[in-house]
Scaffold this active site. Structure first.
Site, short mmCIF file in Angstrom:
data_model
loop_
_atom_site.label_atom_id
_atom_site.label_comp_id
_atom_site.label_asym_id
_atom_site.label_seq_id
_atom_site.Cartn_x
_atom_site.Cartn_y
_atom_site.Cartn_z
N ASP A 156 0.82 -1.21 0.00
CA ASP A 156 0.00 0.00 0.00
C ASP A 156 0.86 1.26 0.00
OD1 ASP A 156 -2.28 -1.49 0.04
OD2 ASP A 156 -2.49 -1.45 2.22
N ASP B 147 2.60 1.90 6.57
CA ASP B 147 2.81 0.46 6.75
C ASP B 147 3.36 -0.17 5.48
OD1 ASP B 147 2.20 0.22 9.33
OD2 ASP B 147 0.26 -0.79 9.07
#
Ligand code: 1YM
Length: 655
Positions: A511, A515
């Protein structure tokens, strides 16, 4: 006293136009690498002058007009008339290929590899060049130009505009060369700030005590416009720099010697980390692929430390020797070889081939390491190094067992039993791609959206282990990494064999958030530390999912960065809808195919390594355990989604 060198010593081999016909033969390529090579060619001559003890200051300046200026404060290129050519030595040096002392051995010692083709090559590939010589209270100048011959329609390379001329008097000494690369030769004529700056700094480390100034007049940031480097400690300062963001457990171990015409210089400093980082050079040229000097060095370390370990009783008669890898765990080293007539091998000429270097380099290193180890004041440090190596040996044994288990899994059949891997049906590794996808839901979409003939999907659950802080046995105990290793088929660490790679492209798909960036960093660290060839041979890619979807009527436009979004929104007019993708999971299989998986239209970044030492430092900063340097680094570098990298992609209404 210096040998006198006059114009009659210059040997001449061929003329200049050949260079323009085949630039690649002389400077490797006409891309960015070849372009920068021009600078290093001129700088080489200045460094020689410094190495011979005549110059102390060298400057490299990138000018606003796209030219580059290099100066030194040495003797100045000789200005006397060459008896054979009847022109000045300056003119011979810059117009005759291979002219110069480098080809008569008596005047020349250690010269670089690809370098050393001569300043005339730079002239041949420049639009113009100006040479100034300051010598004997006189200022001499000569200009050269590459001009179109109207009769033949050909370009005459590096033509003297006029003979060398005395243009004034001066108390300065030295040489100044300014040249503008010819855009008719090079694919790009844009000098890269970082490339030049890093190399100048590296040269300053490698040439102890020489003062280097790098400046870039095109740079708007005043702090970056001028940089000065001078290291009295030479490569000792270099290892300290490489370890700046690590935790050293010893002071640098260093020595220097000349034997049988070979110059050996070594600086070693151990850290508490697990990677090893041996940076090797030959005559100021990096040798990232190692070679005979590096082999000699490594053998010497293994020999000297094992001998010592037995002498102090740390290893008993029945014990096996510590391996070279064990003894290099946590080692940062800069090793330098001064070699006459170096032979550079390998695809990128990054490997020293001279076989006679190895035994001499090894013998010198063994002797000096013995002296170091025998010294009473080094006993504590030596102990620390050996204890670490013993631990490394134990971990390696554990890793071997874990690895054997993976190997057995690998042999179970063509389609490996990897946790959640959905392999592809095609059997040609050349065409196959492996997507390592963040999260089960995105993994699910990818499995449905892919072209299963050549695309395999491996979803990763949660965050993988940060390998920078772990030894190989712990890495192998981690399920996520085990599935990656098994899926790739190459083995890992000592066992790594690129020829067994099952997928030509290994694509990390995470993504576009914090993270995701972290997962990407961990995976890249893993590949860099344990499967480096996978990276250096160009098999690792980063998949770029779009950040925005702009829809208006039947039209859908995907934007991959903020700049592309700005452009799209300003051109599309009123009445659109904008969706920001927070994660891959928000895309359905068709959208994922269209934007991220489909080779026609997707955005992939190939991971390449330009500067190994810099990568090692940054991996240490970002993934290591020192917090302060990491914070400083992250706040200094902007969010990379803001960069203007990709054109938007328009899809039609059927999707
Ligand atoms: C900014 C680039 O080229 N400096 C430079 C070049 C030479 C000398 C001094 C030099 C060398 C020698 C004797 C020698 C060169 N001379 C020649 C040649 N800086 C830069 N500084 N005197 C002066 O090698 O013995 C080639 S390079 F061939 F003319 F001697």
């Amino acid at each position: 006293m210096a040998k006198s060198y006059t114009a009659s010593d210059i040997q001449v081999l061929e003329g200049l136009d050949a260079v323009r016909m085949r630039p690649g033969m002389y400077i490797g390529s006409t891309g960015s690498r070849g372009l920068h090579h021009l600078i290093w060619e001129i700088v080489d001559n200045a460094i020689d002058e410094a190495a011979n003890g005549y110059a102390t200051h060298i400057t490299v300046a990138l000018k606003k007009d796209g030219s580059c200026e290099v100066t030194d404060d040495g003797r100045g290129v000789p200005v006397d008339i060459h008896p054979q050519f009847g022109v000045s030595a300056v003119e011979v040096v810059y117009t005759q290929l291979h002219a110069g002392g480098k080809f008569n051995d008596k005047n020349y010692a250690y010269s670089g590899g690809l370098h050393g083709v001569g300043a005339s090559v730079v002239n041949a590939l420049s639009e113009w060049m100006i040479v100034d010589v300051y010598q004997n209270y006189s200022h001499y100048q000569q200009q050269f130009e590459s001009v179109l011959d109207p009769k033949t329609g050909k370009i005459q390379s590096g033509h003297p505009v006029a003979p060398l001329e005395r243009v004034g008097s001066t108390r300065k000494r030295g040489t100044r060369v300014q040249f503008k690369p010819d855009s008719r030769v090079f694919e790009t004529t844009n000098f890269q700030y970082e490339t030049v700056h890093r190399r100048v700094r590296e040269l300053a480390y490698l040439n102890k005590g020489v003062h280097f100034t790098f400046s870039d007049e095109r740079e708007s940031d005043p702090e970056k416009r001028v940089r000065e480097y001078c290291y009295e400690g030479g490569i000792i300062d270099f290892v300290r720099y490489l370890n700046e963001d690590k935790n050293p457990i010893t002071e640098p171990i260093s020595f220097e010697a000349v034997r049988d015409g070979l110059l050996v210089r070594v600086a070693i400093q151990y850290t508490d980390g697990y990677a090893d980082n041996v940076c090797s050079f030959v005559n100021n040229v990096p040798t990232p692929e190692g070679g005979t000097h590096e082999m000699g060095f490594k053998t010497a370390v293994t020999k000297a430390f094992n001998e010592y370990a037995r002498r102090i009783g740390l290893l008993k008669e029945k014990d096996n020797n510590l391996s070279g890898d064990d003894l290099r765990e946590g080692m940062t080293a800069v090793i330098y070889a001064g070699v006459k007539n170096p032979q550079f091998e390998g695809q990128t000429k990054g490997k020293l081939g001279n076989t006679d270097v190895r035994p001499v380099y090894e013998a010198v290193c063994v002797e000096h390491l013995q002296i170091y180890l025998d010294d009473l004041k080094h006993q504590e440090e030596a102990q620390r190094i050996l204890e670490k190596a013993v631990k490394a040996a134990k971990a390696r044994e554990a890793a071997r067992k874990a690895r054997d288990a993976i190997r057995v899994t690998n042999q179970l059949g063509a389609a490996p039993l990897v946790g959640k891997l959905s392999s592809c049906t095609g059997k040609n590794p050349e065409q196959n791609e492996l997507f390592i996808v963040e999260g089960d839901s995105a993994g699910g979409s990818a499995k449905q959206g892919r072209d299963r003939r050549f695309q395999a999907i491996l979803p990763l659950r949660g965050k993988p282990l940060n390998v920078e802080k772990k030894r190989l046995d712990q890495v192998l105990a981690n399920e996520e990494f085990r599935s990656i290793i098994t899926a790739l088929g190459t083995g890992i660490g000592e066992d790594f064999d690129l020829s067994h790679l099952r997928y030509n492209r290994v694509i990390i798909l995470s993504d576009a958030d914090q993270d995701g960036a972290h997962i990407r960093a961990i995976l890249l660290t893993f590949f860099f530390r344990y499967m480096r060839q996978l990276v250096t041979e160009g098999h690792v890619y980063i998949g770029m999912p779009p950040l925005y979807k702009v829809a208006k009527g039947a039209k859908t436009i995907y934007c991959y960065d903020d700049a592309a979004l700005d452009r799209t929104l300003s051109s599309i007019g009123k009445g659109y809808t904008l969706q920001r993708y927070k994660g891959l999971g928000e895309m359905n299989p068709e959208q994922l195919w269209e934007t991220t998986l489909n080779p026609d239209g997707r955005k992939l970044l190939q991971v390449t390594i330009e500067d190994m030492t810099e990568v090692d430092r940054r991996v240490s900063v970002l993934m290591g355990d020192k917090v302060e340097p990491r914070k400083a680094y992250i706040s200094a570098y902007a969010n990379f989604n803001k960069e203007d990298r990709f054109e938007p992609v328009t899809a039609d209404s059927t999707n």
